[in-house]
Motif scaffolding. Sequence first.
Motif, PDB file in Angstrom:
ATOM      1  N   ARG A 193       0.827  -1.203   0.000  1.00 22.23           N
ATOM      2  CA  ARG A 193       0.000   0.000   0.000  1.00 22.23           C
ATOM      3  C   ARG A 193       0.870   1.265   0.000  1.00 22.23           C
ATOM      4  N   TRP A 194       2.045   1.191   0.613  1.00 18.84           N
ATOM      5  CA  TRP A 194       2.969   2.320   0.508  1.00 18.84           C
ATOM      6  C   TRP A 194       3.379   2.530  -0.954  1.00 18.84           C
ATOM      7  N   LYS A 195       3.655   1.440  -1.631  1.00 16.74           N
ATOM      8  CA  LYS A 195       4.026   1.517  -3.046  1.00 16.74           C
ATOM      9  C   LYS A 195       2.895   2.157  -3.852  1.00 16.74           C
ATOM     10  N   TRP A 196       1.664   1.712  -3.622  1.00 18.09           N
ATOM     11  CA  TRP A 196       0.525   2.273  -4.351  1.00 18.09           C
ATOM     12  C   TRP A 196       0.321   3.746  -4.004  1.00 18.09           C
ATOM     13  N   GLY A 197       0.345   4.069  -2.719  1.00 18.95           N
ATOM     14  CA  GLY A 197       0.080   5.437  -2.297  1.00 18.95           C
ATOM     15  C   GLY A 197       1.111   6.428  -2.790  1.00 18.95           C
ATOM     16  N   ALA A 198       2.392   6.087  -2.631  1.00 19.86           N
ATOM     17  CA  ALA A 198       3.450   7.001  -3.036  1.00 19.86           C
ATOM     18  C   ALA A 198       3.478   7.188  -4.556  1.00 19.86           C
ATOM     19  N   LEU A 199       3.323   6.084  -5.304  1.00 20.57           N
ATOM     20  CA  LEU A 199       3.334   6.200  -6.760  1.00 20.57           C
ATOM     21  C   LEU A 199       2.087   6.910  -7.274  1.00 20.57           C
ATOM     22  N   THR A 200       0.956   6.724  -6.587  1.00 19.33           N
ATOM     23  CA  THR A 200      -0.250   7.457  -6.956  1.00 19.33           C
ATOM     24  C   THR A 200      -0.022   8.954  -6.779  1.00 19.33           C
ATOM     25  N   ALA A 201       0.614   9.332  -5.679  1.00 16.98           N
ATOM     26  CA  ALA A 201       0.918  10.744  -5.446  1.00 16.98           C
ATOM     27  C   ALA A 201       1.783  11.305  -6.571  1.00 16.98           C
ATOM     28  N   HIS A 202       2.779  10.546  -6.996  1.00 22.05           N
ATOM     29  CA  HIS A 202       3.654  11.009  -8.079  1.00 22.05           C
ATOM     30  C   HIS A 202       2.895  11.114  -9.405  1.00 22.05           C
ATOM     31  N   ARG A 203       1.939  10.195  -9.627  1.00 25.81           N
ATOM     32  CA  ARG A 203       1.156  10.248 -10.869  1.00 25.81           C
ATOM     33  C   ARG A 203       0.228  11.461 -10.886  1.00 25.81           C
ATOM     34  N   LEU A 204      -0.313  11.821  -9.711  1.00 30.62           N
ATOM     35  CA  LEU A 204      -1.292  12.904  -9.643  1.00 30.62           C
ATOM     36  C   LEU A 204      -0.646  14.283  -9.597  1.00 30.62           C
ATOM     37  N   ILE A 205       0.525  14.372  -8.958  1.00 29.13           N
ATOM     38  CA  ILE A 205       1.218  15.651  -8.791  1.00 29.13           C
ATOM     39  C   ILE A 205       2.618  15.512  -9.365  1.00 29.13           C
ATOM     40  N   SER A 206       2.912  16.263 -10.411  1.00 27.09           N
ATOM     41  CA  SER A 206       4.198  16.100 -11.091  1.00 27.09           C
ATOM     42  C   SER A 206       5.368  16.577 -10.247  1.00 27.09           C
ATOM     43  N   ASP A 207       5.162  17.601  -9.444  1.00 25.95           N
ATOM     44  CA  ASP A 207       6.247  18.129  -8.607  1.00 25.95           C
ATOM     45  C   ASP A 207       5.719  18.290  -7.187  1.00 25.95           C
ATOM     46  N   SER A 208       6.054  17.342  -6.321  1.00 24.25           N
ATOM     47  CA  SER A 208       5.510  17.386  -4.969  1.00 24.25           C
ATOM     48  C   SER A 208       6.590  17.111  -3.933  1.00 24.25           C
ATOM     49  N   ALA A 209       6.349  17.637  -2.739  1.00 21.85           N
ATOM     50  CA  ALA A 209       7.148  17.287  -1.570  1.00 21.85           C
ATOM     51  C   ALA A 209       6.349  16.246  -0.814  1.00 21.85           C
ATOM     52  N   LEU A 210       6.865  15.022  -0.770  1.00 24.16           N
ATOM     53  CA  LEU A 210       6.075  13.893  -0.265  1.00 24.16           C
ATOM     54  C   LEU A 210       6.555  13.473   1.114  1.00 24.16           C
ATOM     55  N   ASP A 211       5.649  13.524   2.086  1.00 21.77           N
ATOM     56  CA  ASP A 211       5.908  13.020   3.430  1.00 21.77           C
ATOM     57  C   ASP A 211       5.183  11.700   3.597  1.00 21.77           C
ATOM     58  N   GLY A 212       5.920  10.646   3.944  1.00 25.15           N
ATOM     59  CA  GLY A 212       5.333   9.329   4.121  1.00 25.15           C
ATOM     60  C   GLY A 212       5.088   9.020   5.580  1.00 25.15           C
ATOM     61  N   PHE A 213       3.950   8.392   5.863  1.00 18.62           N
ATOM     62  CA  PHE A 213       3.586   7.982   7.215  1.00 18.62           C
ATOM     63  C   PHE A 213       3.168   6.516   7.166  1.00 18.62           C
ATOM     64  N   LEU A 214       3.815   5.688   7.969  1.00 24.11           N
ATOM     65  CA  LEU A 214       3.503   4.261   8.017  1.00 24.11           C
ATOM     66  C   LEU A 214       2.659   3.998   9.249  1.00 24.11           C
ATOM     67  N   LEU A 215       1.441   3.542   9.036  1.00 20.44           N
ATOM     68  CA  LEU A 215       0.518   3.305  10.140  1.00 20.44           C
ATOM     69  C   LEU A 215       0.997   2.106  10.957  1.00 20.44           C
ATOM     70  N   ARG A 216       1.201   2.332  12.230  1.00 18.12           N
ATOM     71  CA  ARG A 216       1.739   1.295  13.114  1.00 18.12           C
ATOM     72  C   ARG A 216       0.752   0.142  13.245  1.00 18.12           C
ATOM     73  N   GLY A 217       1.216  -1.077  12.998  1.00 19.35           N
ATOM     74  CA  GLY A 217       0.342  -2.251  13.080  1.00 19.35           C
ATOM     75  C   GLY A 217       1.089  -3.509  12.719  1.00 19.35           C
ATOM     76  N   ARG A 218       0.345  -4.605  12.533  1.00 17.47           N
ATOM     77  CA  ARG A 218       0.963  -5.902  12.274  1.00 17.47           C
ATOM     78  C   ARG A 218       1.719  -5.939  10.956  1.00 17.47           C
ATOM     79  N   ALA A 219       1.310  -5.102   9.973  1.00 19.23           N
ATOM     80  CA  ALA A 219       1.922  -5.156   8.647  1.00 19.23           C
ATOM     81  C   ALA A 219       2.851  -3.987   8.363  1.00 19.23           C
ATOM     82  N   THR A 220       3.219  -3.225   9.400  1.00 25.46           N
ATOM     83  CA  THR A 220       4.147  -2.114   9.179  1.00 25.46           C
ATOM     84  C   THR A 220       5.408  -2.638   8.495  1.00 25.46           C
ATOM     85  N   PRO A 221       5.764  -2.118   7.332  1.00 24.44           N
ATOM     86  CA  PRO A 221       6.890  -2.686   6.588  1.00 24.44           C
ATOM     87  C   PRO A 221       8.230  -2.480   7.268  1.00 24.44           C
ATOM     88  N   THR A 222       9.110  -3.446   7.061  1.00 23.66           N
ATOM     89  CA  THR A 222      10.473  -3.366   7.572  1.00 23.66           C
ATOM     90  C   THR A 222      11.331  -2.559   6.610  1.00 23.66           C
TER      91      THR A 222
END
Length: 442
Positions: free
Chosen positions: A20-49
Amino acid sequence: MPASSSHRTRVAVLADSDTRWKWGALTAHRLISDSALDGFLLRGRATPTPRQLGEVGVHADSLREVTAVEFLRTTGRETYDVVVLACVGGAVQAVLHGLARTWEGRTKRPVVVTGYVGVVYEKLADGLLLRHGADLVLANSRHDAERFRSVYRGVGADASGVVETALPFLGGAPYDGHTCGDRPYTVVFAAQPSVPVTRADRMYLLRRAAEHARKHPEREVRVKLRSKPGEHTTHIEELPYQKLAARIPGGLPANCSLVYGHMGEVLDRTDLLVTVSSTAALESLHRRIPTAVLTDLGVREALGNHHFLGSGCLASWDDLDAGHRPEPDALWLSRQGVAADGGYEDAFTVARERVAALLSAQALPHLEPYYTSATAPGYLPGILARHHLGPQGEPLPGASAVSEETGGVRRIVRSAVRDVARGAYRHGVQRVAPVIRRMGEL
């Protein structure tokens, strides 16, 4: 405000797993050509390493782990233009209510975008209604857009936020056929964490991949894995293929191996992609790589391979052993966003224009999810409470966010405790739970 030479559009992406991080971040890049992107990983069982994040290969200007309450506090304090919610449905619904509470009274607020990371083959109504309330609910294909609008209209909810796009991570060089002598003909089996479920079915698929390698010693068979034992992705994996491989009589043949890595890089040297229902099939089909969706365990909703009815890709291991190469149906590909009309890049044009229009608006309406205390009084409170939010989206007592000034030692101790708890949970899922189930079957 829209992006300009003096303003980089600020985007916040909240994700709860590596995919979902991959989808969310790449979606942001597709929608906004020049953006400052801050990523937030929701704490839980699937929080990526860190390893999983590195494998995804999508970078942000900043990236940190948060709770839902911490994310709400940050988006209330910081000025963002766009917020992308790339989470499971319940988390999206909780955050939507939390954002509505956080931004209450504002005439100008961020544009909120959400959607799905891949094929939508189960819990269609449940997942969609949990995502309702965002300004844009992205559909990865024309087929999905039609279904999404139908669900929303069916309950009397506003369907105007549904926008047809495509999966943001499709790409790579088109397949031009195997070149003899350059490398072995390569068959990739794209494994999935949760499909199929049983040990017997998973062993069957792994055994057939190994048998295909033995029957075709001139080929290379690669089993593409999503995570290592102890890691979780979007779905829980109770029976990792790494452990099942050790039970194959005689072990895996020399031309059959378990591999990790970025799917795009794996597909760069793939001549035949085999899966049960992985989104990797859509990546492969987009590149015109021969793709087989297995029927060995049946064509069933529980497996998700029913999504590929009419695709021309359904096949069995027996077919593949005999040399069959599926030919996809062009109309099916087009409706699934794999070969978007007018070219792949055009698939995001409408969404980009919609976001730009909302960013330029003087004011945006209050966020209004379909689920409220009136429409779902027996369902919504539990969803909100799981993320420490009250009935109106307010943080519950004791759910206060950790201050940025918290001491380093305290952060280290808290992180260590979380790691231990997460490890215990994964041990329970992968070791204890299967044993309990087996005992219950005696």
